[in-house]
Design a protein around this motif. Structure first.
Motif, PDB file in Angstrom:
ATOM      1  N   TYR A   1      -5.547 -56.696 -18.918  1.00  0.00           N
ATOM      2  CA  TYR A   1      -4.704 -57.668 -18.592  1.00  0.00           C
ATOM      3  C   TYR A   1      -3.485 -57.267 -19.699  1.00  0.00           C
ATOM      4  CZ  TYR A   1      -5.641 -60.463 -22.887  1.00  0.00           C
ATOM      5  OH  TYR A   1      -5.831 -60.879 -23.997  1.00  0.00           O
ATOM      6  N   HIS A   2      -2.321 -57.689 -19.749  1.00  0.00           N
ATOM      7  CA  HIS A   2      -1.176 -57.901 -20.398  1.00  0.00           C
ATOM      8  C   HIS A   2      -0.918 -59.064 -21.215  1.00  0.00           C
ATOM      9  CE1 HIS A   2      -0.473 -53.994 -18.563  1.00  0.00           C
ATOM     10  NE2 HIS A   2      -0.049 -53.569 -19.668  1.00  0.00           N
TER      11      HIS A   2
ATOM     12  N   LEU B   1       4.546 -59.900 -22.815  1.00  0.00           N
ATOM     13  CA  LEU B   1       5.600 -58.889 -21.866  1.00  0.00           C
ATOM     14  C   LEU B   1       5.870 -57.895 -23.054  1.00  0.00           C
ATOM     15  CD1 LEU B   1       7.456 -58.454 -19.238  1.00  0.00           C
ATOM     16  CD2 LEU B   1       9.166 -59.949 -20.663  1.00  0.00           C
TER      17      LEU B   1
ATOM     18  N   SER C   1      -1.755 -62.410 -16.935  1.00  0.00           N
ATOM     19  CA  SER C   1      -0.940 -61.328 -17.550  1.00  0.00           C
ATOM     20  C   SER C   1       0.621 -61.670 -17.298  1.00  0.00           C
ATOM     21  CB  SER C   1      -1.085 -60.044 -16.588  1.00  0.00           C
ATOM     22  OG  SER C   1      -2.378 -59.470 -17.255  1.00  0.00           O
ATOM     23  N   ARG C   2       1.212 -61.409 -18.507  1.00  0.00           N
ATOM     24  CA  ARG C   2       2.848 -61.819 -18.436  1.00  0.00           C
ATOM     25  C   ARG C   2       3.323 -60.467 -17.780  1.00  0.00           C
ATOM     26  NH1 ARG C   2       4.982 -66.086 -19.442  1.00  0.00           N
ATOM     27  NH2 ARG C   2       3.626 -66.654 -21.076  1.00  0.00           N
ATOM     28  N   THR C   3       4.086 -61.040 -16.883  1.00  0.00           N
ATOM     29  CA  THR C   3       4.763 -60.024 -15.815  1.00  0.00           C
ATOM     30  C   THR C   3       6.364 -59.832 -16.167  1.00  0.00           C
ATOM     31  OG1 THR C   3       4.763 -61.432 -14.125  1.00  0.00           O
ATOM     32  CG2 THR C   3       2.763 -60.048 -14.232  1.00  0.00           C
ATOM     33  N   SER C   4       7.027 -61.202 -16.588  1.00  0.00           N
ATOM     34  CA  SER C   4       8.349 -61.148 -16.982  1.00  0.00           C
ATOM     35  C   SER C   4       8.462 -62.024 -17.976  1.00  0.00           C
ATOM     36  CB  SER C   4       8.853 -61.559 -15.532  1.00  0.00           C
ATOM     37  OG  SER C   4       9.071 -62.751 -15.488  1.00  0.00           O
TER      38      SER C   4
ATOM     39  N   ARG D   1       1.078 -63.234 -13.927  1.00  0.00           N
ATOM     40  CA  ARG D   1       0.122 -63.017 -12.725  1.00  0.00           C
ATOM     41  C   ARG D   1      -1.286 -63.615 -13.059  1.00  0.00           C
ATOM     42  NH1 ARG D   1       0.080 -57.564 -12.785  1.00  0.00           N
ATOM     43  NH2 ARG D   1      -1.572 -57.365 -14.063  1.00  0.00           N
TER      44      ARG D   1
END
Length: 192
Positions: free
Chosen positions: A12-13, A16, A81-84, A89
């Motif tokens: 995962y992130h 961002l 997860s950070r997507t923007s 997500r």
């Protein structure tokens, strides 16, 4: 590395533009990759697992597992997860599968692990006290506005209090301090 479909790999992130996190169960160890750093933590060297609920950030709540090694190492896995800048997500199913797999591997290896849920007692108690004081203060303000005949002000304050109070109450309820066993994960601290 194991096949992700087996639920033994999780990535995962957390931020961002930040480094990604990848955790993989590989035999008797947990292999990790955090940005450019990588390592291997033997299951026997895991001292504590902590599961938490994270309140909504940009309207998306998540769950978190903190893994502490006996050497002081610390790894974190989260269910989103950070997507923007404002979007995440949801990876709840994959996260829950990995959490269960790690707990199962530790139980099978008979590793003595301290399992905690929620916040520490002092932090949780302080949050409850401050939340109760804030709720009482807002109730007094709403009552005073009603007493003064300011119906719209009282309604607006009551509405905003409910909007803020609901996630705060959920966070306090889900993150009450607890201890659990490897084979009995607390359902309220897992997505689903």
């Amino acid at each position: 590395m194991p096949d992700p479909s087996e639920g033994l790999v999780y990535a995962y992130h957390p931020r961002l533009g930040g480094a990604g996190v990848r955790l993989a169960l590989e035999g008797e160890a947990l292999e990790w990759l955090v940005g450019p750093r990588e390592g291997r933590l033997r299951l026997a060297d895991i001292a504590r697992l902590t599961l938490r609920f994270q309140p909504a950030k940009f309207a998306s709540a998540s769950f978190e597992m903190e893994i502490l090694g006996r050497d002081g190492s610390r790894l974190v896995a989260a269910s989103a997860s950070r997507t923007s800048l404002t979007a995440v997500r949801d990876q709840g199913q994959d996260y829950a599968r990995f959490v269960r797999a790690l707990h199962g591997a530790l139980a099978d290896a008979c590793v003595p692990v301290e399992c905690r849920g929620g916040y520490g007692r002092a932090r949780w108690g302080l949050m409850v006290a401050l939340g109760a004081a804030a709720a009482l203060g807002l109730l007094v303000v709403v009552g005073f506005a009603l007493w003064q005949g300011q119906w719209s002000t009282a309604g607006l304050i009551a509405l905003l209090s409910a909007i803020v109070g609901w996630p705060t109450a959920e966070t306090l309820v889900r993150n009450r301090p607890l201890r659990y066993q490897l084979a009995a994960l607390p359902a309220h601290l897992l997505p689903g």
